[in-house]
Scaffold this active site. Structure first.
Site, short mmCIF file in Angstrom:
data_model
loop_
_atom_site.label_atom_id
_atom_site.label_comp_id
_atom_site.label_asym_id
_atom_site.label_seq_id
_atom_site.Cartn_x
_atom_site.Cartn_y
_atom_site.Cartn_z
N ARG A 86 -19.31 6.23 3.99
CA ARG A 86 -20.20 4.75 4.57
C ARG A 86 -19.59 3.37 4.09
O ARG A 86 -20.74 2.62 3.83
CB ARG A 86 -21.85 4.82 4.20
CG ARG A 86 -22.04 4.99 2.17
CD ARG A 86 -23.77 5.37 2.22
NE ARG A 86 -23.45 5.55 0.74
CZ ARG A 86 -25.09 5.51 0.29
NH1 ARG A 86 -26.01 5.24 0.82
NH2 ARG A 86 -24.88 5.76 -1.56
N LYS A 106 -20.47 -0.86 1.24
CA LYS A 106 -21.31 -0.27 1.57
C LYS A 106 -22.76 0.10 2.35
O LYS A 106 -23.03 -1.27 2.77
CB LYS A 106 -22.17 0.38 0.34
CG LYS A 106 -22.56 1.27 -0.23
CD LYS A 106 -22.79 1.51 -2.51
CE LYS A 106 -23.99 2.74 -2.31
NZ LYS A 106 -23.80 2.83 -3.90
N ASP A 118 -25.29 9.37 7.81
CA ASP A 118 -25.03 8.14 8.83
C ASP A 118 -24.61 6.72 8.80
O ASP A 118 -24.74 6.03 9.15
CB ASP A 118 -26.70 7.76 8.75
CG ASP A 118 -27.90 7.17 7.66
OD1 ASP A 118 -27.32 7.22 6.58
OD2 ASP A 118 -28.67 7.08 7.01
N GLY A 119 -23.65 7.24 7.32
CA GLY A 119 -23.01 5.86 7.00
C GLY A 119 -24.40 4.42 6.26
O GLY A 119 -23.39 3.37 6.63
N ASP A 246 -13.85 10.77 -8.47
CA ASP A 246 -14.15 9.71 -6.79
C ASP A 246 -14.68 9.09 -7.22
O ASP A 246 -14.46 7.62 -6.73
CB ASP A 246 -14.30 10.92 -5.12
CG ASP A 246 -15.93 10.89 -5.72
OD1 ASP A 246 -16.13 11.87 -6.51
OD2 ASP A 246 -16.30 10.68 -5.16
N ASN A 247 -15.56 8.59 -8.84
CA ASN A 247 -15.93 7.71 -8.60
C ASN A 247 -15.40 6.86 -10.04
O ASN A 247 -16.21 5.85 -10.59
CB ASN A 247 -17.06 7.65 -9.27
CG ASN A 247 -18.62 7.60 -7.79
OD1 ASN A 247 -17.93 7.54 -7.15
ND2 ASN A 247 -19.26 8.59 -7.93
N ASP A 256 -19.39 1.62 -8.06
CA ASP A 256 -20.38 2.40 -6.74
C ASP A 256 -21.60 3.12 -7.73
O ASP A 256 -21.29 5.03 -7.72
CB ASP A 256 -19.32 3.91 -6.28
CG ASP A 256 -19.42 4.62 -5.49
OD1 ASP A 256 -19.83 4.06 -4.19
OD2 ASP A 256 -18.11 5.67 -4.87
#
Length: 461
Positions: A86, A106, A118-119, A246-247, A256
């Site tokens: 997103r 973001k 839904d991004g 991934d963070n 993030d």
């Protein structure tokens, strides 16, 4: 000439995407302080919205948004089905020192990695990230900074918020969009050529002192930065909540933010995420979690590095953290380091004292800031009796204050700004009920003033 070094990574990592077409673009927050570092503070509000809600390219930067592919361990379970779901990399700019800065989004719409999402981003989520980044910067934690929040006029449905809820698109400024998971993905795909390109990019832009192709040197450099990152999270009393690979970004910044919380007291078991039922990422386990993630990065680097050397280098982290923790505590207290062994003992004993007394953590650092130079505010504190006669306070007063005059800053005649869960909800309520942003704006101003008084904010070069 456009500055687009990320393009060297090639199309396998970078996926061009179309931003969402939002019905509205209502500017809710812009950080001219951060924007000034990359030459954007002069933008009019109209141009700001054009670039950061409609995503017209900035001059001399990327000509199209790019979603990055990566994998990652999420709560230590490997997931190959993630990536920028997103958000995207919108621009790369240089700051005044010539350092590369990434502008990432973001809530900017769906990408090839969105899966069922839904991004989008809730306005509350954006407000929370502004607060987290402002406070962490004030408290000396290397962090991404929130550059922009624009409300977008869509109604979103979320399971963890009263719905429908308001939507926003956010832009953050950080040194790097590259995550541990970027390396993990290439290792999983056995793409050694791609790994070599990624290592070269990271070396050239962020660690130029490394020798070409030095995977172990990269792991060492990242481990040292992550030790500082972990120590300063602890000194700030901050629980990130989702310290997945991934963070973790390759430049050692906190970013993030999702279900973050500041701990009210020194409570090792304090968790930020309701779904962290085992306390894997609890406040007291964050240094361990980051070490585990570094081990995952070391494993990902094996195809282009010597496995034994990587294994040995990984052991840099415990010693680096042992040094970084007392440094972080003494920075927060505004006193000069003394003997390394004594500093380590003092820092750990201070946390034992704070845990035993259940003192409010931010209030305690506020009261004790500047050591002996701050005795007056300590005596004015509602917790003055708790400090009286304590050995740990006598040891603090033996340290030399770095800048004694800072204890006289006007903010120390007031209450410390805090971002405990109830504080955050109290800031959100007037926004959702009456579109009243005054409490939020006042809190941001107070946090910035606190940061100026502490004078400990810095960022990795």
């Amino acid at each position: 000439m456009a500055d687009q070094p990320i393009l060297s990574l090639g199309p396998d990592i970078l996926r061009p995407v179309e931003p969402a077409n939002f019905p509205k673009a209502i500017l809710r927050y812009r950080s001219d302080r951060a924007a000034g570092e990359v030459g954007l503070a002069q933008l009019s509000n109209e141009d700001w919205a054009r670039h950061f809600a409609r995503f017209d390219p900035l001059p001399d930067s990327l000509t199209e948004p790019l979603a990055l592919a990566y994998h990652g361990h999420q709560f230590r379970v490997y997931n190959p089905d993630i990536g920028d779901g997103r958000g995207f990399l919108f621009a790369q700019l240089r700051d005044g020192a010539g350092r590369l800065m990434d502008l990432g989004t973001k809530g900017s719409g769906r990408t090839p990695f969105s899966r069922d999402g839904d991004g989008r981003l809730t306005l509350k989520g954006a407000v929370r990230e502004v607060l987290a980044t402002e406070m962490l910067e004030a408290l000396g934690v290397p962090t991404s900074r929130t550059l922009s929040v624009i409300e977008t006029g869509e109604d979103l449905h979320r399971y963890d918020e009263p719905s429908p809820t308001r939507s926003a698109v956010m832009v953050r400024l950080s040194h790097s969009h590259i995550r541990f998971g970027t390396f993990q993905r290439l290792a999983a795909l056995k793409d050694e050529e791609g790994m070599a390109r990624l290592l070269a990019y990271v070396r050239d832009e962020f660690y130029p002192a490394l020798a070409e192709g030095d995977a172990a040197g990269l792991l060492r450099a990242v481990s040292e930065r992550m030790a500082v990152h972990a120590a300063r999270l602890m000194a700030a009393g901050f629980t990130h909540g989702v310290l997945n690979t991934d963070n973790m970004n390759i430049t050692g910044e906190c970013f993030d933010y999702g279900p973050w919380k500041f701990t009210p007291t020194v409570d090792p078991g304090w968790t930020a995420a309701s779904f962290d039922r085992t306390g894997l990422y609890a406040f007291g386990r964050q240094p361990e979690a980051i070490y585990w993630n570094l081990a995952a990065l070391a494993d990902a680097l094996r195809p282009i590095g010597d496995p034994e050397e990587l294994k040995d280098v990984l052991e840099v982290y415990p010693d680096a953290y042992a040094k970084a923790f007392p440094d972080a505590i003494l920075r927060r207290l505004g006193v000069r380091p003394s003997d390394p062994q004594a500093d380590q003992s003092f820092a750990s004993d201070l946390f034992v004292f704070l845990n035993k007394t259940r003192l409010p953590l931010e209030r305690a650092f506020f009261d004790l800031f500047a050591g002996s130079a701050g005795r007056g505010k300590r005596l004015r504190s509602p917790h003055s009796d708790t400090y009286a006669g304590e050995e740990i306070i006598r040891r603090l007063d033996a340290y030399e204050p770095l800048q004694p005059e800072r204890a006289e800053h006007p903010i120390f005649r007031r209450e410390p700004p805090t971002l405990l869960p109830d504080d955050v909800e109290a800031l959100w309520d007037p926004i959702t009920e009456a579109d009243d942003w005054s409490a939020f704006e006042a809190k941001v101003a107070a946090i910035r003033e606190y940061g100026e008084a502490l004078a400990i904010a810095d960022r990795f070069s």
